[in-house]
Design a protein around this motif. Structure first.
Motif, PDB file in Angstrom:
ATOM      1  N   ILE A 180      -5.645   0.442  -6.622  1.00 42.89           N
ATOM      2  CA  ILE A 180      -4.693  -0.069  -5.345  1.00 42.89           C
ATOM      3  C   ILE A 180      -4.933  -1.214  -4.129  1.00 42.89           C
ATOM      4  CG2 ILE A 180      -2.083   0.190  -4.264  1.00 42.89           C
ATOM      5  CD1 ILE A 180      -2.880   0.770  -7.582  1.00 42.89           C
ATOM      6  N   LYS A 181      -6.443  -1.572  -3.271  1.00 43.37           N
ATOM      7  CA  LYS A 181      -6.174  -1.308  -2.425  1.00 43.37           C
ATOM      8  C   LYS A 181      -6.089  -1.629  -1.339  1.00 43.37           C
ATOM      9  CE  LYS A 181      -9.004  -5.530  -4.916  1.00 43.37           C
ATOM     10  NZ  LYS A 181      -8.513  -4.263  -6.047  1.00 43.37           N
ATOM     11  N   THR A 182      -5.322  -0.804  -0.810  1.00 42.30           N
ATOM     12  CA  THR A 182      -4.554   0.245   0.135  1.00 42.30           C
ATOM     13  C   THR A 182      -5.517   1.148   1.375  1.00 42.30           C
ATOM     14  OG1 THR A 182      -2.330   0.168   1.017  1.00 42.30           O
ATOM     15  CG2 THR A 182      -2.626   1.053  -0.619  1.00 42.30           C
ATOM     16  N   GLU A 183      -4.712   1.364   1.544  1.00 42.06           N
ATOM     17  CA  GLU A 183      -4.467   3.037   2.613  1.00 42.06           C
ATOM     18  C   GLU A 183      -3.599   4.196   2.159  1.00 42.06           C
ATOM     19  OE1 GLU A 183      -6.914   3.680   4.043  1.00 42.06           O
ATOM     20  OE2 GLU A 183      -7.311   1.639   5.399  1.00 42.06           O
ATOM     21  N   ILE A 184      -4.207   5.110   1.830  1.00 41.38           N
ATOM     22  CA  ILE A 184      -3.196   6.315   1.039  1.00 41.38           C
ATOM     23  C   ILE A 184      -2.518   6.204   1.854  1.00 41.38           C
ATOM     24  CG2 ILE A 184      -2.976   8.489   1.150  1.00 41.38           C
ATOM     25  CD1 ILE A 184      -4.673   7.177  -1.368  1.00 41.38           C
ATOM     26  N   TYR A 185      -0.879   6.598   1.319  1.00 39.14           N
ATOM     27  CA  TYR A 185       0.621   6.323   2.109  1.00 39.14           C
ATOM     28  C   TYR A 185       0.468   7.716   3.395  1.00 39.14           C
ATOM     29  CZ  TYR A 185       5.492   7.008   3.336  1.00 39.14           C
ATOM     30  OH  TYR A 185       6.296   6.875   3.380  1.00 39.14           O
ATOM     31  N   SER A 186      -0.099   8.697   2.984  1.00 42.57           N
ATOM     32  CA  SER A 186       0.457   9.295   3.968  1.00 42.57           C
ATOM     33  C   SER A 186      -1.484  10.523   4.004  1.00 42.57           C
ATOM     34  CB  SER A 186       1.609  10.193   4.662  1.00 42.57           C
ATOM     35  OG  SER A 186       1.739  11.395   5.833  1.00 42.57           O
ATOM     36  N   LEU A 216       3.797  19.161  -5.347  1.00 43.28           N
ATOM     37  CA  LEU A 216       5.070  18.202  -5.151  1.00 43.28           C
ATOM     38  C   LEU A 216       4.558  17.096  -4.132  1.00 43.28           C
ATOM     39  CD1 LEU A 216       8.441  20.160  -5.485  1.00 43.28           C
ATOM     40  CD2 LEU A 216       7.244  18.207  -7.191  1.00 43.28           C
ATOM     41  N   ILE A 217       3.809  17.534  -2.995  1.00 44.55           N
ATOM     42  CA  ILE A 217       3.975  16.962  -2.078  1.00 44.55           C
ATOM     43  C   ILE A 217       2.406  15.654  -2.185  1.00 44.55           C
ATOM     44  CG2 ILE A 217       2.473  16.543   0.067  1.00 44.55           C
ATOM     45  CD1 ILE A 217       3.345  19.063   1.609  1.00 44.55           C
ATOM     46  N   PHE A 218       1.393  15.432  -3.306  1.00 44.04           N
ATOM     47  CA  PHE A 218       1.041  15.341  -4.134  1.00 44.04           C
ATOM     48  C   PHE A 218       1.077  13.954  -4.535  1.00 44.04           C
ATOM     49  CE2 PHE A 218      -2.280  14.741  -7.676  1.00 44.04           C
ATOM     50  CZ  PHE A 218      -3.350  14.172  -7.186  1.00 44.04           C
ATOM     51  N   LEU A 219       1.587  14.404  -5.515  1.00 48.46           N
ATOM     52  CA  LEU A 219       2.214  13.303  -6.310  1.00 48.46           C
ATOM     53  C   LEU A 219       3.496  12.240  -5.680  1.00 48.46           C
ATOM     54  CD1 LEU A 219       3.775  15.720  -9.878  1.00 48.46           C
ATOM     55  CD2 LEU A 219       1.969  14.302  -9.368  1.00 48.46           C
ATOM     56  N   ALA A 243       2.321   8.539  -5.314  1.00 43.40           N
ATOM     57  CA  ALA A 243       3.054   7.963  -5.757  1.00 43.40           C
ATOM     58  C   ALA A 243       4.070   7.124  -5.005  1.00 43.40           C
ATOM     59  CB  ALA A 243       4.443   8.597  -6.636  1.00 43.40           C
ATOM     60  N   LEU A 244       3.896   7.674  -3.496  1.00 41.39           N
ATOM     61  CA  LEU A 244       3.992   6.141  -2.757  1.00 41.39           C
ATOM     62  C   LEU A 244       3.309   5.215  -2.852  1.00 41.39           C
ATOM     63  CD1 LEU A 244       6.172   8.786  -0.473  1.00 41.39           C
ATOM     64  CD2 LEU A 244       7.445   6.232  -1.806  1.00 41.39           C
ATOM     65  N   THR A 245       1.660   5.696  -2.250  1.00 41.82           N
ATOM     66  CA  THR A 245       0.960   5.203  -1.914  1.00 41.82           C
ATOM     67  C   THR A 245       0.731   3.475  -3.438  1.00 41.82           C
ATOM     68  OG1 THR A 245      -0.711   6.695  -1.572  1.00 41.82           O
ATOM     69  CG2 THR A 245      -1.365   5.222  -2.151  1.00 41.82           C
ATOM     70  N   MET A 246       0.633   4.188  -4.470  1.00 45.54           N
ATOM     71  CA  MET A 246       0.891   3.167  -5.661  1.00 45.54           C
ATOM     72  C   MET A 246       1.966   2.128  -5.724  1.00 45.54           C
ATOM     73  SD  MET A 246       0.098   5.567  -9.165  1.00 45.54           S
ATOM     74  CE  MET A 246      -2.205   6.265  -8.979  1.00 45.54           C
ATOM     75  N   PHE A 247       3.523   3.037  -5.187  1.00 46.16           N
ATOM     76  CA  PHE A 247       4.479   1.933  -5.926  1.00 46.16           C
ATOM     77  C   PHE A 247       5.356   1.216  -4.521  1.00 46.16           C
ATOM     78  CE2 PHE A 247       4.201   5.330  -8.669  1.00 46.16           C
ATOM     79  CZ  PHE A 247       4.557   3.889 -10.639  1.00 46.16           C
TER      80      PHE A 247
END
Length: 316
Positions: A78-84, A132-135, A139-143
């Motif tokens: 995705i070329k971005t940092e992990i959401y959290s 659930l935390i993982f998903l 998902a937040l990283t992707m979208f």
């Protein structure tokens, strides 16, 4: 590493390595118990407890490794940092505490009783929270920020969602043993012949894009085709388990035929990858990475690839 948050994968891999070594120890212990007539640890760690710990560690370290690989791959694709990163560490802590508690509980005969799913209900619920935390984190990283999904990341997310949903069918207790085993196979069979296949296909597809130089369009096309075939053969192949719990006899044939067809799903890609490498980037090379990559590709997903002379593996 291109992104700092990818370093979280290292923590998952180190935890998975420690659990793998522990699994080997309990495997050796179980084999000794099985072969020797005299067992001085019979009253402390009987064979059934050693076996349960050994098998649970296998599933557990593999899940941690897949989750760590997901965090690394998604950031790169995705070329971005992990959401959290904090959520990723919280998830890892919940899983490790749950795993250690389950192992200690087995020693004191605290078990659900079902093979591979011996974890008591409280621990399973904690694992669901971690999932659930993982998903949510992935998902937040992707979208977020309107990032564009690739076929490999979409397949990976689909495999992880399927993995989490199938686990839910192993939580409730059912008084009828046939009904319990009916849904038990939804976890055991559809994890291995369903969710894990999707995850492995996406991760290996991503690795082939990074290493071989074959075009993304070609590799993602094979990933998509393989996913369709894997889901078809894997889901119907579950039927070869159902015959033994009283379902009609035709399920034995349906299950056997489609289960036998499961390895065929990755065969077409074996024929396509070497020729594609030769057409697009292959050059003569004496690199030691070539046989290593070919062997690992075969072991992980049944693929054989030729590798270009300039190989760029992910940095850790």
């Amino acid at each position: 590493m291109r992104y700092k948050s990818q370093k979280i994968a290292r923590e998952y891999f180190l935890a998975a390595l420690a659990l793998f070594l522990l699994q080997v120890i309990f495997g050796i212990l179980g084999s000794i118990k099985y072969v020797w007539g005299y067992d001085p640890l019979l009253n402390v760690i009987p064979f059934n407890v050693a076996r349960a710990i050994h098998i649970n560690l296998l599933v557990f370290w593999l899940l941690l490794a897949l989750m760590g690989a997901t965090y690394y791959m998604v950031a790169d694709e995705i070329k971005t940092e992990i959401y959290s990163v904090k959520l990723a560490r919280l998830q890892l802590a919940i899983l490790l505490v749950s795993g250690v508690t389950a192992i200690v509980g087995y020693l004191f005969r605290w078990s659900f009783g079902m093979p591979f799913l011996e974890q008591p209900t409280a621990i399973k619920l904690a694992i669901v929270v971690a999932a659930l935390i993982f998903l949510a984190n992935v998902a937040l990283t992707m979208f977020t920020n309107h990032h564009t999904l690739t076929r490999t990341t979409a397949t990976l997310l689909g495999g992880m969602v399927m993995l989490s949903v199938m686990f839910l069918f192993g939580i409730p207790f059912m008084p009828n043993l046939s009904t319990q085993y009916y849904f038990w196979w939804w976890v055991i069979h559809l994890w291995v012949e369903g969710a894990w296949e999707l995850i492995a296909a996406s991760l290996v597809g991503w690795a082939l894009i990074k290493v071989t130089g074959v075009s993304r369009q070609r590799i993602e096309g094979w990933v998509f085709a393989e996913v369709c075939l894997v889901l078809l053969t894997g889901i119907i192949g579950t039927g070869h388990h159902y015959y033994w719990i009283g379902t009609p006899q035709y399920w034995l044939w349906w299950g056997a035929i489609f289960s036998a067809a499961e390895p065929i799903t990755s065969r077409p890609s074996i024929l396509s990858k070497p020729s594609a490498c030769k057409r697009e980037r292959f050059r003569e090379t004496s690199s030691r990475t070539v046989p290593i990559w070919a062997a690992n590709s075969w072991l992980v997903r049944g693929r054989v690839t030729s590798t270009p002379s300039e190989v760029r593996l992910p940095d850790f």
